[in-house]
Design an enzyme around this catalytic site. Structure first.
Site, mmCIF file in Angstrom:
data_model
loop_
_atom_site.group_PDB
_atom_site.id
_atom_site.type_symbol
_atom_site.label_atom_id
_atom_site.label_comp_id
_atom_site.label_asym_id
_atom_site.label_seq_id
_atom_site.Cartn_x
_atom_site.Cartn_y
_atom_site.Cartn_z
ATOM 1 C CG ASP A 103 -2.052 16.480 15.048
ATOM 2 O OD1 ASP A 103 -3.233 16.089 15.150
ATOM 3 O OD2 ASP A 103 -1.406 16.955 16.000
ATOM 4 C CB SER A 118 -0.954 -0.051 1.193
ATOM 5 O OG SER A 118 -1.993 0.885 1.066
ATOM 6 C CG HIS A 130 -5.576 -2.644 0.742
ATOM 7 N ND1 HIS A 130 -4.837 -2.430 -0.404
ATOM 8 C CD2 HIS A 130 -5.102 -1.749 1.664
ATOM 9 C CE1 HIS A 130 -3.970 -1.452 -0.192
ATOM 10 N NE2 HIS A 130 -4.105 -1.031 1.050
#
Length: 267
Positions: free
Chosen positions: A179, A87, A242
């Protein structure tokens, strides 16, 4: 920036693993242990994940260069590796191979392609749910699992995310730079085509593995893969989505072993 790694095995060629978004090197532990009798295995925590340093912004090329520094610093560039990436880590691995081909003897790309994906909304929900958990008031991992259930209904995905929730002396913390990952999701799902040379290609052997039930690898991405990686071979694993290596580990391991044991690319 020194990346955190886990090493297994004492002899043989090196096989280096890069994890996906929200993961860490230990996600590859099962596969790594199975290979460790014949290979020197390195499981890498990418920046902003696991125990590796945090960055101020997500940058695919910087991630790739940080792993390249790890490989060249460890071997002086004299011992190219088999590089495996899933990925997001697959994109990092592809970029590393394109930018530093002398470090990569062969490449395995797991359920991703060198294209932009429109999947940010799903990941935004995951990040928002993780950030919403009150870590100071959290009593146990079960409470965190319950808090994520609405945004992350798949129990396997929740379990994967919760691997990055760690309890320490000072309380709970995420082993993720949430964040930065949340702010830069559009970059994470993109592919930095414009930052590559127009004639960029990787000359080595490439195994391109996809899950039959995954939307991340399909016929529409073949042209992009063939252009950058002309010596690629595509394998689709049935019964997998996946997270191919987690959903069908025995099949994935067999496919990987055959590729690692195959002859090097001929001139």
């Amino acid at each position: 920036m020194v990346l955190n790694t886990i090493e297994m095995g004492e002899s043989g060629p090196r096989v280096v693993f890069c994890h996906g978004l929200f993961g860490q090197g230990k996600n590859w532990t099962g596969i790594g242990k199975a290979l460790a009798e014949d290979y020197r295995v390195v499981l890498v925590d990418l920046p902003d994940h696991g125990h590796s340093p945090r960055s101020e912004r997500f940058d695919f090329l910087d991630y790739a260069d940080r792993v390249a520094e790890l490989l060249s610093g460890d071997s002086g560039g004299a011992d190219p590796v088999a590089l495996v990436g899933h990925s997001m880590g697959g994109k990092v691995a592809m970029l590393l191979a394109l930018r530093h081909p002398e470090l990569v003897e062969r490449l395995v790309v797991v359920d991703v392609a060198p294209v932009a994906y429109p999947h940010a909304a799903e990941f935004e929900a995951y990040i928002a749910a993780m950030q919403a958990i009150d870590l100071e008031g959290l009593e146990g991992r079960g409470d965190a699992d319950a808090a994520l259930q609405s945004a992350v209904p798949n129990p396997m995905v929740r379990g994967f995310l919760l691997q990055s929730l760690r309890r320490e002396a000072g309380g709970w913390r995420w082993l993720l730079n949430l964040d930065v990952l949340g702010r830069d999701l559009d970059t994470i799902t993109d592919w930095p085509e414009g930052e590559l040379a127009a004639d960029a290609t990787y000359p080595g052997k490439v195994l391109w593995v996809g899950g039959a039930n995954s939307p991340y690898v399909d016929d529409g991405y073949v042209a992009a893969m063939d252009r950058l990686f002309p010596f690629n071979r595509r394998v689709t694993i049935k019964g997998a989505g996946h997270w191919v290596h987690s959903e069908q580990p025995e099949v994935f391991l067999e496919v990987l072993r055959r590729f690692l044991e195959s002859p090097a690319q001929s001139d």
